[in-house]
Design an enzyme around this catalytic site. Structure first.
Site, PDB file in Angstrom:
ATOM      1  CE1 TYR A  97      52.258  38.843 -40.003  1.00  0.00           C
ATOM      2  CE2 TYR A  97      50.668  40.236 -38.865  1.00  0.00           C
ATOM      3  CZ  TYR A  97      51.809  40.089 -39.625  1.00  0.00           C
ATOM      4  OH  TYR A  97      52.511  41.203 -40.019  1.00  0.00           O
ATOM      5  CE  LYS A 107      67.138  33.526 -40.361  1.00  0.00           C
ATOM      6  NZ  LYS A 107      68.317  34.362 -40.626  1.00  0.00           N
ATOM      7  CG  ASP A 140      69.244  37.103 -42.611  1.00  0.00           C
ATOM      8  OD1 ASP A 140      68.730  36.375 -43.473  1.00  0.00           O
ATOM      9  OD2 ASP A 140      70.159  36.715 -41.871  1.00  0.00           O
ATOM     10  CG  ASP A 153      53.431  43.744 -42.130  1.00  0.00           C
ATOM     11  OD1 ASP A 153      53.038  44.644 -42.895  1.00  0.00           O
ATOM     12  OD2 ASP A 153      53.258  43.775 -40.900  1.00  0.00           O
ATOM     13  CG  ASP A 156      55.978  49.099 -43.518  1.00  0.00           C
ATOM     14  OD1 ASP A 156      54.982  48.904 -44.242  1.00  0.00           O
ATOM     15  OD2 ASP A 156      55.898  49.551 -42.359  1.00  0.00           O
TER      16      ASP A 156
HETATM   17  P1  ATP Z   1      49.989  51.872 -36.229  1.00  0.00           P
HETATM   18  O1  ATP Z   1      50.164  51.703 -34.756  1.00  0.00           O
HETATM   19  O2  ATP Z   1      48.576  52.077 -36.627  1.00  0.00           O
HETATM   20  O3  ATP Z   1      50.694  50.794 -37.028  1.00  0.00           O
HETATM   21  P2  ATP Z   1      52.339  53.548 -36.640  1.00  0.00           P
HETATM   22  O4  ATP Z   1      52.554  55.035 -36.594  1.00  0.00           O
HETATM   23  O5  ATP Z   1      53.050  52.687 -35.667  1.00  0.00           O
HETATM   24  O6  ATP Z   1      50.762  53.262 -36.618  1.00  0.00           O
HETATM   25  P3  ATP Z   1      52.444  53.617 -39.443  1.00  0.00           P
HETATM   26  O7  ATP Z   1      51.084  54.154 -39.452  1.00  0.00           O
HETATM   27  O8  ATP Z   1      52.738  52.540 -40.413  1.00  0.00           O
HETATM   28  O9  ATP Z   1      52.803  53.017 -38.049  1.00  0.00           O
HETATM   29  O10 ATP Z   1      53.445  54.843 -39.616  1.00  0.00           O
HETATM   30  C1  ATP Z   1      54.844  54.734 -39.596  1.00  0.00           C
HETATM   31  C2  ATP Z   1      55.442  56.106 -39.928  1.00  0.00           C
HETATM   32  O11 ATP Z   1      55.139  56.452 -41.271  1.00  0.00           O
HETATM   33  C3  ATP Z   1      54.882  57.225 -39.064  1.00  0.00           C
HETATM   34  O12 ATP Z   1      55.905  58.128 -38.722  1.00  0.00           O
HETATM   35  C4  ATP Z   1      53.862  57.905 -39.925  1.00  0.00           C
HETATM   36  O13 ATP Z   1      53.704  59.247 -39.642  1.00  0.00           O
HETATM   37  C5  ATP Z   1      54.405  57.673 -41.347  1.00  0.00           C
HETATM   38  N1  ATP Z   1      53.272  57.496 -42.298  1.00  0.00           N
HETATM   39  C6  ATP Z   1      52.442  56.447 -42.361  1.00  0.00           C
HETATM   40  N2  ATP Z   1      51.509  56.642 -43.290  1.00  0.00           N
HETATM   41  C7  ATP Z   1      51.730  57.855 -43.836  1.00  0.00           C
HETATM   42  C8  ATP Z   1      51.067  58.625 -44.841  1.00  0.00           C
HETATM   43  N3  ATP Z   1      49.975  58.187 -45.499  1.00  0.00           N
HETATM   44  N4  ATP Z   1      51.583  59.849 -45.156  1.00  0.00           N
HETATM   45  C9  ATP Z   1      52.676  60.310 -44.517  1.00  0.00           C
HETATM   46  N5  ATP Z   1      53.330  59.629 -43.567  1.00  0.00           N
HETATM   47  C10 ATP Z   1      52.875  58.414 -43.206  1.00  0.00           C
END
Ligand code: ATP
Length: 351
Positions: free
Chosen positions: A130, A183, A216, A240, A244
């Site tokens: 970052y 890594k 990876d 991060d 996810d």
């Molecule tokens: P940002 O640009 O703020 O990171 P983003 O859409 O790129 O937003 P996320 O917000 O992490 O990234 O969302 C990734 C996917 O997960 C999206 O399709 C979103 O709709 C889904 N998602 C994220 N949070 C939730 C939630 N609380 N409930 C349901 N779906 C979610």
């Protein structure tokens, strides 16, 4: 306990509203005496104050015992000179919230493709890939010519040691196993230092077993057999990305809770972003932020020795687990409710 609440952007206001109701409910039922201080950060604050975060807000947060930070549209925050500071980075850096604790587990009644698991990603939160937080002054990301960019990755022994300490101390309270993710085959110096520091800290925890994985390969291992992991310690960006994946494997990104903890302050924050694709549609899963707030209460209870906070945190986790099991949750986890209705049902379980 004074908690500042900053609802954030995108789905932030919807999931924060549920989190506020849940906190108020457990405050009443468990006698916590929570004082919730409402303010704003992010695009809302940019419109009103000309900055996504203000010095006055930082002072208010410093005067509180904890912070609930809603998701922020960080992608839209491009120019710090115009007040577009990433609030997440800002609070992590200003308050030195070095440990990002991101648990992920499967839930009864929620189908999953990878078998049951219960793990925690412990992610270093203040340096690594970052670039925007790696410098005392200036920015670690620069455009050398219009076609050449450099992003600076910083790794320090002190930050490696303290995140390793957080991971091993946490493992001691769980299944006593730590997996180091790195890594070091490519980043021989930086990730070499990270692994060395983790093994140095491990010497103080002879009861905790350790192994390590290249990042990876780890993606495959965690999808193939997540149940073999307990605590996973890693650097900032790897953590991060990996977290996810683990929260989606648990059922949905909407279950991704996290706590950003320093030595004297903690910030609850969902591990996902502001999800603009579903904002304002009453379908965001509020569990991520609700469970993050529960982590904040537990953190406060453990530090202060006030068991009522730890009990309240467990009650929130239990109520959320039950709500998911019986479909009183949003569609992303197979539920039949919108955000508001799910929030009402969850709050009723805690009243
Ligand atoms: P940002 O640009 O703020 O990171 P983003 O859409 O790129 O937003 P996320 O917000 O992490 O990234 O969302 C990734 C996917 O997960 C999206 O399709 C979103 O709709 C889904 N998602 C994220 N949070 C939730 C939630 N609380 N409930 C349901 N779906 C979610």
């Amino acid at each position: 306990m004074k908690i500042v609440i900053l609802p954030g952007d995108g789905i932030g206001p919807e999931i924060s509203a549920v989190t506020i109701d849940v906190l108020q409910a457990v405050s009443r039922t468990h006698g916590l005496g929570l004082e919730l201080l409402h303010d704003s950060a992010g695009l809302d604050s940019l419109r009103v104050h000309g900055a996504t975060v203000t010095p006055a807000l930082l002072e208010k947060v410093r005067g509180a015992d904890g912070l609930v930070l809603g998701p922020m549209s960080t992608y839209e925050m491009k120019d710090e000179a115009r007040g577009e500071v990433n609030p997440s980075k800002f609070f992590r850096k200003e308050l030195d919230l070095y440990a990002n604790i991101r648990p992920a587990r499967t839930y009864p009644g929620l189908p999953n493709k990878v078998g049951e698991f219960d793990l925690v990603v412990v992610r270093e939160n203040t340096e690594g890939f970052y670039a925007d937080r790696n410098m005392e002054q200036g920015n670690g990301e620069m455009l050398v010519t219009k076609d050449v960019a450099i992003s600076l990755r910083r790794i320090t022994r002190q930050c490696c040691e303290r995140i390793a300490e957080s991971a091993f101390a946490l493992a001691r309270t769980r299944k006593q196993h730590v997996s180091i993710v790195h890594k070091a085959n490519v980043l021989k110096i930086g990730d070499g230092m990270f692994i060395d520091a983790c093994h140095e800290v491990a010497k103080r925890y002879p009861d905790v077993t350790v192994n390590d994985f290249i990042v990876d390969a780890m993606m495959a291992h965690v999808v193939r057999a997540p149940s073999r992991f307990d605590v996973i310690v890693t650097t900032n960006m790897f953590g991060d990305i990996l977290s996810d994946l683990t929260s989606e494997l648990s059922g949905s990104l909407g279950l991704g809770a996290s706590l950003n903890a320093g030595s004297g302050f903690a910030m609850a924050q969902a591990s996902h972003g502001s999800a603009p694709d579903i904002a304002g549609r009453d379908c965001a899963n509020p569990s991520s932020l609700v469970l993050s707030a529960a982590m904040l209460l537990a953190w406060h209870g453990q530090r202060s020795g006030d068991q009522a906070f730890v009990t309240a945190a467990r009650a929130i986790e239990q109520a959320t687990t039950e709500a998911i099991a019986c479909g009183e949750m949003t569609a992303d986890v197979g539920g039949r409710m919108g955000t508001k209705a799910a929030g009402k049902a969850l709050t009723a379980r805690l009243a």
